[in-house]
Design a protein around this motif. Structure first.
Motif, PDB file in Angstrom:
ATOM      1  N   GLY A  35       0.761  -1.280   0.012  1.00  0.00           N
ATOM      2  CA  GLY A  35      -0.001  -0.027   0.025  1.00  0.00           C
ATOM      3  C   GLY A  35       0.930   1.203   0.066  1.00  0.00           C
ATOM      4  O   GLY A  35       2.064   1.199  -0.022  1.00  0.00           O
ATOM      5  N   ASP A  36       0.140   2.305   0.022  1.00  0.00           N
ATOM      6  CA  ASP A  36       0.839   3.665  -0.346  1.00  0.00           C
ATOM      7  C   ASP A  36       1.269   3.630  -1.321  1.00  0.00           C
ATOM      8  O   ASP A  36       2.671   3.970  -1.757  1.00  0.00           O
ATOM      9  N   ASN A  37       0.781   3.430  -2.530  1.00  0.00           N
ATOM     10  CA  ASN A  37       1.162   3.134  -4.013  1.00  0.00           C
ATOM     11  C   ASN A  37       1.613   4.296  -4.656  1.00  0.00           C
ATOM     12  O   ASN A  37       2.326   4.464  -5.365  1.00  0.00           O
ATOM     13  N   PHE A  38       0.870   5.525  -4.283  1.00  0.00           N
ATOM     14  CA  PHE A  38       1.149   6.979  -4.877  1.00  0.00           C
ATOM     15  C   PHE A  38       1.097   8.010  -3.850  1.00  0.00           C
ATOM     16  O   PHE A  38      -0.050   8.246  -3.288  1.00  0.00           O
ATOM     17  N   TYR A  39       2.202   8.618  -3.610  1.00  0.00           N
ATOM     18  CA  TYR A  39       1.949   9.736  -2.817  1.00  0.00           C
ATOM     19  C   TYR A  39       1.867  11.179  -3.703  1.00  0.00           C
ATOM     20  O   TYR A  39       2.206  11.181  -4.811  1.00  0.00           O
ATOM     21  N   PRO A  40       1.286  12.305  -3.074  1.00  0.00           N
ATOM     22  CA  PRO A  40       1.038  12.350  -1.592  1.00  0.00           C
ATOM     23  C   PRO A  40      -0.692  11.746  -1.489  1.00  0.00           C
ATOM     24  O   PRO A  40      -1.152  11.630  -0.768  1.00  0.00           O
ATOM     25  N   SER A  41      -1.519  11.770  -2.581  1.00  0.00           N
ATOM     26  CA  SER A  41      -2.686  11.701  -2.639  1.00  0.00           C
ATOM     27  C   SER A  41      -3.325  10.715  -3.426  1.00  0.00           C
ATOM     28  O   SER A  41      -4.515  11.244  -4.263  1.00  0.00           O
ATOM     29  N   GLY A  42      -2.573   9.557  -3.931  1.00  0.00           N
ATOM     30  CA  GLY A  42      -3.327   8.710  -4.760  1.00  0.00           C
ATOM     31  C   GLY A  42      -3.118   9.117  -6.289  1.00  0.00           C
ATOM     32  O   GLY A  42      -2.702   9.880  -6.653  1.00  0.00           O
ATOM     33  N   VAL A  43      -4.084   8.649  -6.883  1.00  0.00           N
ATOM     34  CA  VAL A  43      -4.592   8.964  -8.280  1.00  0.00           C
ATOM     35  C   VAL A  43      -5.825   9.423  -8.560  1.00  0.00           C
ATOM     36  O   VAL A  43      -6.976   9.128  -7.636  1.00  0.00           O
ATOM     37  N   ALA A  44      -6.135  10.079  -9.506  1.00  0.00           N
ATOM     38  CA  ALA A  44      -7.423  10.872  -9.789  1.00  0.00           C
ATOM     39  C   ALA A  44      -8.366   9.700 -10.695  1.00  0.00           C
ATOM     40  O   ALA A  44      -9.402   9.979 -10.684  1.00  0.00           O
ATOM     41  N   GLN A  45      -7.653   9.314 -11.776  1.00  0.00           N
ATOM     42  CA  GLN A  45      -8.352   8.435 -12.698  1.00  0.00           C
ATOM     43  C   GLN A  45      -7.630   7.426 -13.365  1.00  0.00           C
ATOM     44  O   GLN A  45      -6.178   7.372 -13.044  1.00  0.00           O
ATOM     45  N   ALA A  46      -8.061   6.672 -14.114  1.00  0.00           N
ATOM     46  CA  ALA A  46      -7.166   5.407 -14.492  1.00  0.00           C
ATOM     47  C   ALA A  46      -6.148   5.848 -15.526  1.00  0.00           C
ATOM     48  O   ALA A  46      -5.252   4.960 -15.721  1.00  0.00           O
ATOM     49  N   GLN A  47      -6.343   6.915 -16.094  1.00  0.00           N
ATOM     50  CA  GLN A  47      -5.386   7.417 -17.222  1.00  0.00           C
ATOM     51  C   GLN A  47      -4.392   8.335 -16.225  1.00  0.00           C
ATOM     52  O   GLN A  47      -3.548   9.081 -17.042  1.00  0.00           O
ATOM     53  N   ASP A  48      -4.447   8.360 -15.166  1.00  0.00           N
ATOM     54  CA  ASP A  48      -3.418   9.333 -14.443  1.00  0.00           C
ATOM     55  C   ASP A  48      -1.918   8.962 -14.526  1.00  0.00           C
ATOM     56  O   ASP A  48      -1.482   8.087 -14.885  1.00  0.00           O
ATOM     57  N   PRO A  49      -1.122  10.067 -14.995  1.00  0.00           N
ATOM     58  CA  PRO A  49       0.010  10.028 -15.483  1.00  0.00           C
ATOM     59  C   PRO A  49       0.894   9.367 -14.260  1.00  0.00           C
ATOM     60  O   PRO A  49       1.996   8.789 -14.701  1.00  0.00           O
ATOM     61  N   LEU A  50       0.370   9.343 -13.065  1.00  0.00           N
ATOM     62  CA  LEU A  50       1.436   8.630 -12.080  1.00  0.00           C
ATOM     63  C   LEU A  50       1.616   7.162 -12.091  1.00  0.00           C
ATOM     64  O   LEU A  50       2.502   6.583 -11.954  1.00  0.00           O
ATOM     65  N   PHE A  51       0.530   6.677 -12.907  1.00  0.00           N
ATOM     66  CA  PHE A  51       0.745   5.190 -13.118  1.00  0.00           C
ATOM     67  C   PHE A  51       2.042   4.874 -14.172  1.00  0.00           C
ATOM     68  O   PHE A  51       2.711   4.049 -13.802  1.00  0.00           O
ATOM     69  N   ARG A  52       2.194   5.741 -14.883  1.00  0.00           N
ATOM     70  CA  ARG A  52       3.459   5.673 -16.034  1.00  0.00           C
ATOM     71  C   ARG A  52       4.676   6.038 -15.197  1.00  0.00           C
ATOM     72  O   ARG A  52       5.591   5.399 -15.198  1.00  0.00           O
ATOM     73  N   THR A  53       4.629   7.239 -14.539  1.00  0.00           N
ATOM     74  CA  THR A  53       5.777   7.812 -13.901  1.00  0.00           C
ATOM     75  C   THR A  53       6.264   7.086 -12.840  1.00  0.00           C
ATOM     76  O   THR A  53       7.385   7.018 -12.554  1.00  0.00           O
ATOM     77  N   ARG A  54       5.341   6.556 -11.920  1.00  0.00           N
ATOM     78  CA  ARG A  54       5.840   6.007 -10.642  1.00  0.00           C
ATOM     79  C   ARG A  54       5.695   4.533 -10.765  1.00  0.00           C
ATOM     80  O   ARG A  54       6.409   4.067  -9.687  1.00  0.00           O
ATOM     81  N   TRP A  55       5.175   3.974 -11.659  1.00  0.00           N
ATOM     82  CA  TRP A  55       5.137   2.314 -11.633  1.00  0.00           C
ATOM     83  C   TRP A  55       5.497   1.922 -12.932  1.00  0.00           C
ATOM     84  O   TRP A  55       6.768   1.195 -12.782  1.00  0.00           O
ATOM     85  N   GLU A  56       5.001   2.066 -14.080  1.00  0.00           N
ATOM     86  CA  GLU A  56       5.369   1.592 -15.201  1.00  0.00           C
ATOM     87  C   GLU A  56       6.829   1.539 -15.568  1.00  0.00           C
ATOM     88  O   GLU A  56       7.693   0.822 -15.829  1.00  0.00           O
ATOM     89  N   GLN A  57       7.225   2.991 -15.514  1.00  0.00           N
ATOM     90  CA  GLN A  57       8.664   3.293 -15.821  1.00  0.00           C
ATOM     91  C   GLN A  57       9.819   2.928 -14.819  1.00  0.00           C
ATOM     92  O   GLN A  57      10.687   2.478 -15.086  1.00  0.00           O
ATOM     93  N   VAL A  58       9.136   2.969 -13.491  1.00  0.00           N
ATOM     94  CA  VAL A  58      10.370   2.766 -12.305  1.00  0.00           C
ATOM     95  C   VAL A  58      10.646   1.108 -12.465  1.00  0.00           C
ATOM     96  O   VAL A  58      11.808   0.634 -12.132  1.00  0.00           O
ATOM     97  N   TYR A  59       9.571   0.438 -12.578  1.00  0.00           N
ATOM     98  CA  TYR A  59       9.757  -0.865 -12.512  1.00  0.00           C
ATOM     99  C   TYR A  59       9.628  -1.607 -13.913  1.00  0.00           C
ATOM    100  O   TYR A  59       8.892  -2.587 -14.315  1.00  0.00           O
ATOM    101  N   ALA A  60      10.186  -0.945 -14.797  1.00  0.00           N
ATOM    102  CA  ALA A  60      10.310  -1.369 -16.332  1.00  0.00           C
ATOM    103  C   ALA A  60      11.026  -2.595 -16.669  1.00  0.00           C
ATOM    104  O   ALA A  60      10.831  -3.197 -17.551  1.00  0.00           O
TER     105      ALA A  60
END
Length: 339
Positions: free
Chosen positions: A103-128
């Motif tokens: 848990g606490d997958n996205f700081y500081p306040s989670g994500v707003a939508q399924a297309q949120d860029p944090l999915f790409r910059t904090r997860w897809e690219q980091v654990y590529a």
């Protein structure tokens, strides 16, 4: 009452008050040091020296289920990048079946939508790294709840590596002779909403009762046991612990405290593993029942075996193994206690 007796009683009361003040002062001192250190600490109080050691390899063992456990990772800080590199390095030889996020997958306040860029910059690219292209079994943390939970669930329908079918759920990971049943809780809602707490705990009790898996593991964000900043979570000790004891759960995995701890409390029939050091790093300490504690960035590597034992290793952000032990075997047959 004789005066001498009164004086003895008064002296005893003063001693107890002084002892209590001393304990409170020591705790206050620890919490002050945690705050002053910030989120890049490498300090572990009352700790023996941990030195790099050879990794206990299970990459060639087709009978065990291999799991990486990492939490509180979605910070975008240097710690997250370093731990991701360490995970990739170890994964190339160990080939994990899945990664468990506490848990606490996205700081500081989670994500707003399924297309949120944090999915790409904090997860897809980091654990590529190709070695990490395995399912991620996701738990939700308090920071995730500041955003949209529905968005994280919806993203899982777009990217099958992101496994989050519901706020709480069960999933089984199997390899040859070993099946590991994972029961993922939404502890943020469990702690804040009594009706949800009742529903989740009833569901968990029923699901644990019918599983035939070799190893049972429960995952949440908030620690049941911890010697770090947050300490034990009383609601979980009082209401979750009896279920874990009664249903033969091997491990309770969590995060929230930004460190790594393995705690074998004598009142528990399970082992508490805190793995919240994936993106931030906070001062921690050893306690009475600590097997190991670490901070400075890292993750936990679990090898679940057909004999129901679990080999746990702490891996630092430089990819060195720091600690290894077999959990679970000696705890079978213990009588659970209430605290």
């Amino acid at each position: 009452m004789p005066r001498s007796m009164s004086m003895k009683i008064a002296a005893a009361i003063v001693t107890l008050l002084a002892l209590g003040a001393c304990i409170q002062w020591q705790s206050l001192g620890y919490y002050s040091r945690v705050i002053l250190d910030g989120e890049n600490s490498r300090a572990v109080e009352d700790a023996p020296t941990l030195r790099a050691r050879p990794l206990c390899s299970f990459g060639g063992d087709s009978t065990c289920v291999r799991l990486f456990v990492v939490g509180d990772w979605g910070s975008g800080m240097a710690t997250q990048v370093a731990v991701a590199r360490a995970m990739a390095f170890v994964a190339r030889t160990e080939r994990p079946h899945a990664v468990i996020s506490t848990g606490d997958n996205f700081y500081p306040s989670g994500v707003a939508q399924a297309q949120d860029p944090l999915f790409r910059t904090r997860w897809e690219q980091v654990y590529a790294d190709s070695a990490l292209q395995v399912p991620w079994i996701i738990a939700l943390g308090n920071h995730d709840h500041r955003g949209s939970i529905d968005a994280q669930i919806a993203y899982g329908r777009q990217n099958r590596r992101w496994y989050l079918p519901a706020p709480y759920y069960a999933v089984t990971v199997a390899a040859a002779q070993t099946a590991v049943a994972l029961f993922v809780l939404d502890t943020d809602v469990l702690l804040s909403d009594r009706s949800s707490r009742r529903r989740q705990l009833r569901w968990l009790d029923s699901a644990l009762a019918v599983t035939t898996a070799t190893v049972k593991i429960v995952v949440g964000h908030h620690p049941l046991r911890s010697y770090g900043l947050y300490g034990d979570t009383e609601v979980l000790v009082e209401q979750l612990k009896p279920i874990l004891d009664r249903r033969g759960v091997m491990l309770y995995l969590c995060g929230h405290d930004h460190d790594i701890q393995v705690i074998e409390h004598p009142a528990d029939r399970f082992v508490c593993v805190v793995s919240g050091n994936g993106g931030k790093s906070r001062r921690t300490r050893y306690g009475a029942f600590t097997k190991v504690a670490w901070t400075g960035g890292g993750f936990v590597y679990l090898a679940c075996r057909a004999d129901t034992s679990v080999v746990a290793q702490v891996i630092a952000s430089d990819a060195h193994a720091l600690w290894c032990d077999t959990l679970g075997v000696h705890r079978q047959g213990l009588e659970p206690r209430t605290r």
